[in-house]
Design a protein around this motif. Structure first.
Motif, mmCIF file in Angstrom:
data_model
loop_
_atom_site.group_PDB
_atom_site.id
_atom_site.type_symbol
_atom_site.label_atom_id
_atom_site.label_comp_id
_atom_site.label_asym_id
_atom_site.label_seq_id
_atom_site.Cartn_x
_atom_site.Cartn_y
_atom_site.Cartn_z
ATOM 1 N N PHE A 1 -17.331 3.013 -32.965
ATOM 2 C CA PHE A 1 -18.432 2.127 -33.053
ATOM 3 C C PHE A 1 -19.149 1.177 -34.149
ATOM 4 N N ILE A 2 -18.784 1.790 -35.234
ATOM 5 C CA ILE A 2 -19.136 0.858 -36.448
ATOM 6 C C ILE A 2 -18.231 -0.343 -36.517
ATOM 7 N N LYS A 3 -16.974 -0.067 -36.133
ATOM 8 C CA LYS A 3 -15.941 -1.373 -36.310
ATOM 9 C C LYS A 3 -16.274 -2.142 -35.284
ATOM 10 N N LYS A 4 -16.682 -1.682 -33.974
ATOM 11 C CA LYS A 4 -17.188 -2.615 -33.161
ATOM 12 C C LYS A 4 -18.210 -3.687 -33.405
ATOM 13 N N ILE A 5 -19.295 -2.872 -34.073
ATOM 14 C CA ILE A 5 -20.226 -3.562 -34.590
ATOM 15 C C ILE A 5 -20.086 -4.386 -35.487
ATOM 16 N N LEU A 6 -19.323 -4.076 -36.609
ATOM 17 C CA LEU A 6 -18.957 -5.033 -37.680
ATOM 18 C C LEU A 6 -18.210 -6.389 -37.147
ATOM 19 N N SER A 7 -17.202 -6.056 -36.263
ATOM 20 C CA SER A 7 -16.414 -7.214 -35.899
ATOM 21 C C SER A 7 -17.033 -8.077 -34.441
ATOM 22 N N ASP A 8 -18.032 -7.761 -34.187
ATOM 23 C CA ASP A 8 -18.712 -8.391 -32.998
ATOM 24 C C ASP A 8 -19.604 -9.965 -33.631
ATOM 25 N N LYS A 9 -18.823 -10.979 -33.595
ATOM 26 C CA LYS A 9 -19.128 -12.070 -34.019
ATOM 27 C C LYS A 9 -20.545 -12.488 -33.359
ATOM 28 N N THR A 10 -20.647 -12.180 -31.966
ATOM 29 C CA THR A 10 -22.204 -12.515 -31.410
ATOM 30 C C THR A 10 -23.020 -11.706 -31.824
ATOM 31 N N LEU A 11 -22.801 -10.536 -32.060
ATOM 32 C CA LEU A 11 -24.059 -9.497 -32.840
ATOM 33 C C LEU A 11 -24.210 -10.353 -34.170
ATOM 34 N N ALA A 12 -23.378 -10.617 -34.706
ATOM 35 C CA ALA A 12 -23.779 -11.279 -36.322
ATOM 36 C C ALA A 12 -24.426 -12.285 -36.245
ATOM 37 N N ILE A 13 -24.249 -13.399 -35.149
ATOM 38 C CA ILE A 13 -25.151 -14.261 -35.106
ATOM 39 C C ILE A 13 -26.558 -14.247 -34.782
ATOM 40 N N THR A 14 -26.750 -13.201 -33.736
ATOM 41 C CA THR A 14 -28.066 -12.498 -33.121
ATOM 42 C C THR A 14 -28.825 -11.928 -34.344
ATOM 43 N N THR A 15 -27.839 -11.202 -35.359
ATOM 44 C CA THR A 15 -28.698 -10.456 -36.320
ATOM 45 C C THR A 15 -29.340 -11.557 -37.526
ATOM 46 N N ILE A 16 -28.673 -12.523 -37.646
ATOM 47 C CA ILE A 16 -29.122 -13.534 -38.473
ATOM 48 C C ILE A 16 -30.192 -14.255 -37.922
ATOM 49 N N LEU A 17 -30.193 -14.335 -36.741
ATOM 50 C CA LEU A 17 -31.224 -15.207 -36.237
ATOM 51 C C LEU A 17 -32.617 -14.241 -35.879
ATOM 52 N N SER A 18 -32.294 -12.916 -35.664
ATOM 53 C CA SER A 18 -33.355 -12.059 -35.544
ATOM 54 C C SER A 18 -34.004 -11.965 -36.931
ATOM 55 N N VAL A 19 -33.396 -12.016 -38.081
ATOM 56 C CA VAL A 19 -33.830 -11.724 -39.380
ATOM 57 C C VAL A 19 -34.682 -12.761 -39.578
ATOM 58 N N LEU A 20 -34.086 -14.057 -39.541
ATOM 59 C CA LEU A 20 -34.907 -15.235 -39.606
ATOM 60 C C LEU A 20 -36.298 -15.411 -38.929
ATOM 61 N N ALA A 21 -36.086 -14.684 -37.700
ATOM 62 C CA ALA A 21 -37.498 -14.684 -36.684
ATOM 63 C C ALA A 21 -38.343 -13.807 -37.429
ATOM 64 N N LEU A 22 -37.881 -12.438 -38.073
ATOM 65 C CA LEU A 22 -38.911 -11.571 -38.751
ATOM 66 C C LEU A 22 -39.551 -12.191 -39.929
ATOM 67 N N LEU A 23 -38.704 -12.917 -40.601
ATOM 68 C CA LEU A 23 -39.128 -13.476 -41.974
ATOM 69 C C LEU A 23 -39.987 -14.698 -41.761
ATOM 70 N N PHE A 24 -39.747 -15.672 -40.802
ATOM 71 C CA PHE A 24 -40.632 -16.908 -40.812
ATOM 72 C C PHE A 24 -41.103 -17.020 -39.425
ATOM 73 N N GLY A 25 -41.031 -16.287 -38.439
ATOM 74 C CA GLY A 25 -41.561 -16.242 -37.026
ATOM 75 C C GLY A 25 -42.832 -15.344 -37.070
ATOM 76 N N GLN A 26 -43.301 -15.496 -35.849
ATOM 77 C CA GLN A 26 -44.867 -14.430 -35.419
ATOM 78 C C GLN A 26 -44.043 -13.333 -34.597
ATOM 79 N N VAL A 27 -43.643 -12.412 -34.754
ATOM 80 C CA VAL A 27 -43.008 -11.490 -33.941
ATOM 81 C C VAL A 27 -44.099 -9.989 -34.004
ATOM 82 N N ALA A 28 -43.957 -9.459 -32.560
ATOM 83 C CA ALA A 28 -44.701 -8.302 -32.411
ATOM 84 C C ALA A 28 -43.907 -7.294 -31.882
#
Length: 370
Positions: free
Chosen positions: A4-31
């Motif tokens: 399951f860790i290999k799947k997570i690390l190799s998932d390109k879609t997840l990598a993109i959403t992770t980057i976007l969510s980190v940006l959202a947490l750093l620069f956006g308003q999230v509750a």
């Protein structure tokens, strides 16, 4: 390293959403209230239960037993498409694809059938079949939770388009040659009666939890106990990445919905039922129908048009539904075909169907308004 860790690390879609969510947490308003906990828990319970079905061989046993009764190539294709359509209603579109594509490739090799078009149709009908139930795909699961839909209410939304999908399914095998065949020899694991009884009871309880007839945390507990009893390896095999991806969708959507110009643009495209349907369909082509459902649901009370929009939106581009990408990956893995023939043909057929279903969807919306 666990699977399951290999799947997570190799998932390109997840990598993109992770980057976007980190940006959202750093620069956006999230509750933290942006995260729909019921959807996440329901999805976890469903993933775990379906994982047990896969690991115990129940799905393959059902599919191979039914396909072995076929007597012509057209019957083989029809039965496979029926399994994809109805199987996805309960076991999700992803599982229908994961189960049936390898089986069909094996059959196609034995019967010397062309594979590309039938696998494309398997994918299309997995998407269309999964649209019928609130637990058939992630966007339905989310919409049912977000709008607090009962099973009866959801079926009122899905029945008209579901009947149209079924007619299309029953007509589609006529696109293939009808050649007599000998008995198809396929191997399937024998399933113990005890396993079937446990799975049936567990399925009823989990589905009751998803439909708010049973505590959702109780449904998750049922799935956990079922996995412990029947196949503990399931815990290491299921796709935890999709749970993380859903949490990230909620974070990204929460941040986007608080950006004024984004909010204004979306509101502009959601002013009428027809506009909501079109916005849902078009946005799915670029961001996939799951995040489109999460994003747009915050701006409309037009449940039926949004449901129809993200359902129709699963047709079209390869990223319109993550199941489309999964099918391409499955086809490439089991046929060693790395060419662009499959995805290009899939997008062509999906594109034609997208136009047809856009017209059908608009027609259904007009009928509801009159």
């Amino acid at each position: 390293m666990p699977t399951f860790i290999k799947k997570i690390l190799s998932d390109k879609t997840l990598a993109i959403t992770t980057i976007l969510s980190v940006l959202a947490l750093l620069f956006g308003q999230v509750a933290w209230t942006d995260i729909n906990v019921h959807t996440i828990v329901a999805l976890a319970a469903l993933l775990l239960l379906v994982g047990v079905y896969e690991r115990t061989g129940v799905l393959v046993a059902i599919a191979t037993t039914i396909i072995q009764k076929s007597r012509t190539t057209r019957q083989v294709i029809l039965v496979t498409l029926l399994l994809s359509f109805f199987g996805s209603m309960i076991f999700t579109n992803d599982v229908a694809i994961l189960t049936l594509v390898p089986i069909f490739v094996t059959i196609a090799r034995k019967l010397e059938l062309k594979m590309v078009l039938p696998v494309i149709f398997i994918t299309i009908f997995a998407n269309l079949g999964s649209a019928f139930t609130p637990f058939g795909n992630p966007q339905n699961l989310y919409l049912a939770s977000h709008y607090h839909l009962t099973l009866g209410h959801f079926l009122q939304l899905s029945l008209p388009i579901g009947m149209i999908n079924l007619v299309f399914l029953l007509l589609s095998p006529f696109a293939f040659k009808n050649v007599p065949i000998n008995d198809i020899e396929l191997t399937a694991t024998k399933i113990e009666t005890r396993t079937v009884i446990i799975l049936v009871i567990s399925t009823l309880l989990v589905l009751a939890g998803i439909l708010n007839l049973f505590p959702i945390w109780g449904a998750l507990l049922v799935s956990i106990v079922t996995a412990l009893l029947l196949n503990r390896q399931t815990f290491g095999q299921i796709d935890y990445g999709i749970l993380l991806m859903f949490v990230e969708f909620f974070i990204i959507v929460g941040a986007l919905s608080r950006i004024e110009w984004v909010s204004d643009m979306i509101k502009l495209g959601m002013t009428t039922p027809a506009m909501t349907f079109i916005t849902g369909t078009i946005s799915s082509q670029f961001i996939s129908n799951v995040p489109a459902a999460v994003l747009l649901s915050n701006f409309t009370s037009h449940v039926s048009p949004l449901y129809l929009g993200v359902t129709t939106g699963g047709l079209g581009t390869l990223i319109a539904s993550l199941a489309n990408l999964l099918a391409w990956r499955q086809f490439a893995q089991h046929t060693s075909d790395q060419s662009w023939h499959f995805p290009l043909r899939a997008m062509l057929i999906n594109g034609v169907l997208l136009i047809i279903y856009l017209l059908i969807g608009l027609g259904l919306i007009m009928l509801r308004l009159n």
